[in-house]
Design a protein around this motif. Structure first.
Motif, PDB file in Angstrom:
ATOM      1  N   GLU A   1       0.481  -0.592   3.011  1.00 18.17           N
ATOM      2  CA  GLU A   1      -0.916  -0.169   2.883  1.00 18.17           C
ATOM      3  C   GLU A   1      -1.391   0.577   4.139  1.00 18.17           C
ATOM      4  OE1 GLU A   1      -2.671  -0.155   0.210  1.00 18.17           O
ATOM      5  OE2 GLU A   1      -4.627   0.407   1.073  1.00 18.17           O
ATOM      6  N   ALA A   2      -0.961   0.105   5.313  1.00 15.03           N
ATOM      7  CA  ALA A   2      -1.344   0.785   6.564  1.00 15.03           C
ATOM      8  C   ALA A   2      -0.818   2.219   6.560  1.00 15.03           C
ATOM      9  CB  ALA A   2      -0.792   0.024   7.769  1.00 15.03           C
ATOM     10  N   ARG A   3       0.425   2.364   6.162  1.00 17.39           N
ATOM     11  CA  ARG A   3       1.021   3.704   6.092  1.00 17.39           C
ATOM     12  C   ARG A   3       0.256   4.584   5.098  1.00 17.39           C
ATOM     13  NH1 ARG A   3       7.257   5.265   4.483  1.00 17.39           N
ATOM     14  NH2 ARG A   3       6.809   7.443   3.965  1.00 17.39           N
TER      15      ARG A   3
ATOM     16  N   MET B   1      -1.880  -3.503   8.678  1.00 21.12           N
ATOM     17  CA  MET B   1      -3.273  -3.334   8.261  1.00 21.12           C
ATOM     18  C   MET B   1      -4.220  -4.094   9.172  1.00 21.12           C
ATOM     19  SD  MET B   1      -4.185  -1.280   5.977  1.00 21.12           S
ATOM     20  CE  MET B   1      -5.812  -1.824   5.458  1.00 21.12           C
ATOM     21  N   THR B   2      -3.850  -5.345   9.496  1.00 26.08           N
ATOM     22  CA  THR B   2      -4.776  -6.229  10.223  1.00 26.08           C
ATOM     23  C   THR B   2      -4.173  -6.774  11.521  1.00 26.08           C
ATOM     24  OG1 THR B   2      -4.012  -8.200   9.041  1.00 26.08           O
ATOM     25  CG2 THR B   2      -5.794  -6.939   8.012  1.00 26.08           C
TER      26      THR B   2
ATOM     27  N   SER C   1      -4.221   0.008  13.276  1.00 25.81           N
ATOM     28  CA  SER C   1      -4.313  -0.872  12.113  1.00 25.81           C
ATOM     29  C   SER C   1      -5.558  -0.482  11.318  1.00 25.81           C
ATOM     30  CB  SER C   1      -4.419  -2.341  12.560  1.00 25.81           C
ATOM     31  OG  SER C   1      -3.264  -2.726  13.263  1.00 25.81           O
ATOM     32  N   PRO C   2      -5.378   0.164  10.148  1.00 23.99           N
ATOM     33  CA  PRO C   2      -6.538   0.658   9.398  1.00 23.99           C
ATOM     34  C   PRO C   2      -7.547  -0.429   9.021  1.00 23.99           C
ATOM     35  CG  PRO C   2      -4.542   1.685   8.593  1.00 23.99           C
ATOM     36  CD  PRO C   2      -4.104   0.614   9.532  1.00 23.99           C
ATOM     37  N   GLY C   3      -7.132  -1.697   9.007  1.00 25.57           N
ATOM     38  CA  GLY C   3      -8.063  -2.784   8.714  1.00 25.57           C
ATOM     39  C   GLY C   3      -9.148  -2.934   9.766  1.00 25.57           C
TER      40      GLY C   3
END
Ligand code: ZN
Length: 214
Positions: A137-139, A118-119, A88-90
């Motif tokens: 958004e994560a992708r 993301m989160t 999760s890039p968040g």
């Protein structure tokens, strides 16, 4: 498909497996002719476009813990195994989780890095618009930072609803992984693939039974 999470020392926590236990399991795979696959090969086999090797297995690690970089990556390298990490890039910037440099190094070592929201939200509790943002958004961030395509989703907590499935379809996601227990086969819906959970507290014998079904 085996589903791991954290690789570290945290007695009593079933989502954490010690590096020694992971090493013991990987040694078993290595000595017994198992073939841990890249994600691409796994899907080619699932879609019928590639003959499976003997004893194919996909090793997946959820959540993008920094201990995967510290402990799991060297173990995979030692045995020449591929693995997949869902992140999760968040969480980037938090000590417990990998940063982009570490994720990049893992990718270069033969890992596939794919999105896990993301989160790490409970997706069914979000509006369709919020879900789309979490997923897309994560992708996007993984593709921007690591290159390649990040179109394989893993549901945080294994949770999804009709909106989630529609968003994945509309955005051309290739496959999605659940936490429903069982072996993966081509009869399963592409967004509802099963995995086998590895409980870090269980014995080697129990793990072997889960793996072999015997
Ligand atoms: Zn997760």
């Amino acid at each position: 498909m085996l589903n791991y999470h954290s690789v570290d020392y945290d007695p009593g926590n079933i989502v954490v497996i010690t590096p020694e236990k992971l090493d013991e399991q990987m040694a078993f795979l290595s000595e017994n002719g198992y073939n841990p696959l890249t994600l691409d090969d796994f899907f080619l086999i699932l879609e019928g476009g590639l003959e499976p090797p003997e004893k194919p297995v996909l090793l997946t690690f959820d959540d993008g813990y920094a201990d995967n970089y510290k402990y799991a990556m060297p173990i995979m390298t030692k045995y020449g195994f591929h693995a997949t990490m869902f992140m999760s890039p968040g969480t980037i910037g938090q000590d417990w989780y990998v940063n982009w440099e570490q994720a990049k190094e893992m990718k270069e070592a033969g890992w596939d890095i794919q999105p896990h929201g993301m989160t790490h939200p409970h997706l069914p509790k979000l509006s369709a618009e919020e879900q789309a943002n979490e997923i897309i958004e994560a992708r996007k961030q993984i593709e921007e930072h690591l290159g390649g395509t990040a179109d394989v989703f893993c549901y945080p907590y294994g949770e999804y609803n009709g909106d989630t499935l529609r968003i994945l379809e509309e955005n051309d996601f290739r496959f999605a992984f659940t936490i429903q227990q069982g072996r993966t086969d081509s009869s399963q819906h592409k967004f509802q693939l099963k995995r086998i959970y590895v409980n870090g507290e269980e014995s080697f014998k129990t793990w072997k039974q889960r793996l072999t079904g015997k």
